[in-house]
Design an enzyme around this catalytic site. Structure first.
Site, PDB file in Angstrom:
ATOM      1  N   GLY A  69     -69.106 -25.221 -33.709  1.00  0.00           N
ATOM      2  CA  GLY A  69     -68.460 -26.397 -34.404  1.00  0.00           C
ATOM      3  C   GLY A  69     -68.112 -27.234 -33.351  1.00  0.00           C
ATOM      4  O   GLY A  69     -68.274 -28.296 -33.413  1.00  0.00           O
ATOM      5  N   PHE A  70     -67.558 -26.755 -32.207  1.00  0.00           N
ATOM      6  CA  PHE A  70     -66.965 -27.652 -31.331  1.00  0.00           C
ATOM      7  C   PHE A  70     -68.029 -28.306 -30.367  1.00  0.00           C
ATOM      8  O   PHE A  70     -68.132 -29.424 -29.892  1.00  0.00           O
ATOM      9  CB  PHE A  70     -66.212 -26.911 -30.093  1.00  0.00           C
ATOM     10  N   CYS A 182     -69.832 -20.737 -44.481  1.00  0.00           N
ATOM     11  CA  CYS A 182     -69.375 -22.347 -44.382  1.00  0.00           C
ATOM     12  C   CYS A 182     -68.837 -22.567 -45.547  1.00  0.00           C
ATOM     13  O   CYS A 182     -69.330 -22.672 -46.737  1.00  0.00           O
ATOM     14  CB  CYS A 182     -70.264 -23.381 -43.836  1.00  0.00           C
ATOM     15  N   ASN A 184     -67.571 -25.608 -46.710  1.00  0.00           N
ATOM     16  CA  ASN A 184     -67.770 -26.950 -47.031  1.00  0.00           C
ATOM     17  C   ASN A 184     -68.805 -27.785 -47.070  1.00  0.00           C
ATOM     18  O   ASN A 184     -69.242 -28.941 -46.756  1.00  0.00           O
ATOM     19  CB  ASN A 184     -66.755 -27.817 -46.000  1.00  0.00           C
ATOM     20  N   LYS A 217     -72.150 -14.399 -39.533  1.00  0.00           N
ATOM     21  CA  LYS A 217     -70.788 -14.816 -39.445  1.00  0.00           C
ATOM     22  C   LYS A 217     -70.129 -14.811 -40.772  1.00  0.00           C
ATOM     23  O   LYS A 217     -70.816 -15.483 -41.778  1.00  0.00           O
ATOM     24  CB  LYS A 217     -70.695 -16.298 -38.810  1.00  0.00           C
ATOM     25  N   ASN A 246     -64.861 -17.238 -40.380  1.00  0.00           N
ATOM     26  CA  ASN A 246     -64.974 -18.844 -40.554  1.00  0.00           C
ATOM     27  C   ASN A 246     -63.631 -19.211 -41.114  1.00  0.00           C
ATOM     28  O   ASN A 246     -62.660 -18.272 -40.923  1.00  0.00           O
ATOM     29  CB  ASN A 246     -66.218 -19.021 -41.413  1.00  0.00           C
TER      30      ASN A 246
HETATM   31  C1  LIG Z   1     -64.030 -29.369 -37.140  1.00  0.00           C
HETATM   32  C2  LIG Z   1     -64.700 -27.982 -37.181  1.00  0.00           C
HETATM   33  C3  LIG Z   1     -65.968 -27.783 -37.228  1.00  0.00           C
HETATM   34  C4  LIG Z   1     -66.604 -26.260 -37.335  1.00  0.00           C
HETATM   35  N1  LIG Z   1     -68.019 -26.019 -37.423  1.00  0.00           N
HETATM   36  C5  LIG Z   1     -68.617 -24.997 -37.482  1.00  0.00           C
HETATM   37  C6  LIG Z   1     -69.999 -24.807 -37.536  1.00  0.00           C
HETATM   38  O1  LIG Z   1     -70.684 -25.701 -37.761  1.00  0.00           O
HETATM   39  N2  LIG Z   1     -70.628 -23.561 -37.775  1.00  0.00           N
HETATM   40  C7  LIG Z   1     -69.520 -22.385 -38.057  1.00  0.00           C
HETATM   41  O2  LIG Z   1     -70.116 -21.494 -37.890  1.00  0.00           O
HETATM   42  N3  LIG Z   1     -68.103 -22.484 -37.917  1.00  0.00           N
HETATM   43  C8  LIG Z   1     -67.616 -23.692 -37.687  1.00  0.00           C
HETATM   44  N4  LIG Z   1     -66.405 -24.097 -37.580  1.00  0.00           N
HETATM   45  C9  LIG Z   1     -65.552 -22.880 -37.757  1.00  0.00           C
HETATM   46  C10 LIG Z   1     -65.000 -22.049 -36.402  1.00  0.00           C
HETATM   47  O3  LIG Z   1     -66.252 -21.629 -35.651  1.00  0.00           O
HETATM   48  C11 LIG Z   1     -64.151 -21.015 -36.406  1.00  0.00           C
HETATM   49  O4  LIG Z   1     -64.682 -19.977 -37.171  1.00  0.00           O
HETATM   50  C12 LIG Z   1     -62.734 -21.318 -37.126  1.00  0.00           C
HETATM   51  O5  LIG Z   1     -62.481 -22.734 -36.788  1.00  0.00           O
HETATM   52  C13 LIG Z   1     -61.679 -20.392 -36.874  1.00  0.00           C
HETATM   53  O6  LIG Z   1     -61.460 -20.660 -35.537  1.00  0.00           O
HETATM   54  P1  LIG Z   1     -60.093 -21.358 -35.010  1.00  0.00           P
HETATM   55  O7  LIG Z   1     -58.923 -21.013 -35.673  1.00  0.00           O
HETATM   56  O8  LIG Z   1     -59.862 -20.923 -33.773  1.00  0.00           O
HETATM   57  O9  LIG Z   1     -60.380 -22.884 -35.195  1.00  0.00           O
HETATM   58  C14 LIG Z   1     -65.633 -25.113 -37.481  1.00  0.00           C
HETATM   59  C15 LIG Z   1     -64.573 -25.300 -37.289  1.00  0.00           C
HETATM   60  C16 LIG Z   1     -63.904 -26.903 -37.061  1.00  0.00           C
HETATM   61  C17 LIG Z   1     -62.368 -26.799 -37.034  1.00  0.00           C
END
Ligand SMILES: Cc1cc2nc3c(=O)[nH]c(=O)nc-3n(C[C@H](O)[C@H](O)[C@H](O)COP(=O)(O)O)c2cc1C
Length: 354
Positions: A69-70, A182, A184, A217, A246
């Site tokens: 996602g980043f 995911c 959303n 995931k 996630n």
């Molecule tokens: C803005 C944003 C976009 C994300 N996009 C994805 C994505 O495209 N695919 C995915 O598997 N997880 C996505 N995630 C989830 C992250 O990979 C991670 O699983 C989740 O944010 C928990 O980690 P953190 O608490 O360190 O953010 C996204 C998270 C954020 C905040």
């Protein structure tokens, strides 16, 4: 006071997605030439054999990675390597470009060191990502590719989506992640329904002549039985690991007014929940686990490792703590390992389970 702690208040006056885009632009600029990359590497990397993890046929120089996602479109992969991360997972990549949900769709919950996002798989699509990986070359750290489906795909089309992205991008990847968690994206069908999962894994295995490690995931909100059912399927297909977790739809213990926004919550409030999932998984299976959710410090990384994660990832912690995040965590991990008498990260994996 670090430069980031001075810039952050300014960045936080901007809408979250704008600040994120600006941050990525700065990262891309910083990582665009060899000398600047070398300077960053010199400032941020922590090299120590005790941090190395051998997994999926690759050597991870340290266990702290960037979560999916980043760097959705593989635009800042080299810069993230220079900032001392041990691996990067790009994506989620979809077969075609996709706009995602209407803006605003990313919110900071500052009091909680959290974010809510409902991005909805916005991205450049697999061809552009492939072109960029080919042109920029691979980073010197392991690369994960997280594959997804188009929001408009029905169940049969989704299989073809996963197959195509896997086919195009797995040659660049050290491991591939199937993202079925995911919260959303608009789903017309149940993504983690066992029958659907079996069909996805069958499709990918048929495509996987090169034997790339494939992980799935999972989300933090499913009941324990369904998580364990999923592990049974993953094992039956001889897949290679689980990424947990996630974002969550729960708002338990969250105070910020933006808690009302719909979408997936990440960051500190997710920390314990995702660690609990890691622990449940590790107690049940020997499959490697990548732990993610609320990692932002040596302690929060170490607790996931001791609960059974071989590697950890973060996204929200990077937003709140800036470019020195990986360095700070890796340095702290070395101290924690020494304190507890472990000679390496690998030795500490699952220590709390015994
Ligand atoms: C803005 C944003 C976009 C994300 N996009 C994805 C994505 O495209 N695919 C995915 O598997 N997880 C996505 N995630 C989830 C992250 O990979 C991670 O699983 C989740 O944010 C928990 O980690 P953190 O608490 O360190 O953010 C996204 C998270 C954020 C905040």
């Amino acid at each position: 006071m670090t430069l980031y702690s001075r810039v952050r208040p300014l960045a936080f006056t901007l809408p979250a997605e704008t600040a994120h885009e600006l941050g990525k632009r700065a990262l891309r600029a910083a990582g665009s030439t060899r000398p600047t990359r070398a300077a960053l590497r010199y400032a941020y990397r922590v090299d120590d054999p005790a941090l190395e993890v051998d997994l999926f046929g690759a050597t991870f120089p340290n266990p702290v990675g960037v979560a999916a996602g980043f760097d959705k479109n593989a635009e800042v992969t080299h810069s993230l390597e220079s900032l001392g991360f041990g691996f990067v997972e790009v994506g989620t990549v979809t077969p075609y470009p996709q706009r995602g949900n209407e803006k605003p769709r990313l919110f900071r919950l500052r009091e909680d060191e959290a974010m809510v996002n409902r991005m909805g798989f916005n991205g450049h699509g697999m061809e552009r990502v492939k072109e960029r990986l080919r042109r920029d070359g691979l980073p010197r750290i392991p690369l994960g590719v997280n594959v997804g489906k188009m929001n408009t795909s029905n169940e049969a089309e989704a299989l073809e989506d996963y197959r195509r992205v896997f086919d195009r991008l797995s040659p660049f990847a050290d491991y591939v992640v199937v993202n079925v968690s995911c919260p959303n994206t608009p789903d017309e069908f149940d993504e983690d329904d066992p029958e659907h999962l079996r069909a996805i894994f069958e499709t990918l295995e048929a495509e996987n002549d090169a034997g790339k490690p494939i992980l799935v995931k999972i989300g933090p909100d499913s009941p324990e039985e369904s998580v364990l059912d999923l592990v049974d399927i993953v094992e039956a297909f001889d897949l290679d690991g689980v990424v947990a977790t996630n974002t969550t739809t729960s708002r338990d213990g969250v105070r910020s007014p933006q808690r009302e926004e719909w979408g997936g919550l990440s960051g500190t409030p997710l920390r314990d929940r995702s660690t609990a999932v890691v622990r449940t998984l590790a107690a049940y299976t020997d499959l490697p686990i990548i732990g993610v959710g609320g990692v932002d410090s040596p302690e929060s990384a170490y607790e996931k490792i001791r609960a059974g994660a071989s590697l950890v990832q973060l996204y929200t912690g990077f937003v709140y703590h800036g470019p020195s995040t990986a360095k700070r965590i890796n340095r702290g991990l070395l101290e924690l390992l020494e304190r507890d008498g472990f000679s390496s990260v690998e030795e500490a994996v699952g220590a709390d389970l015994e």
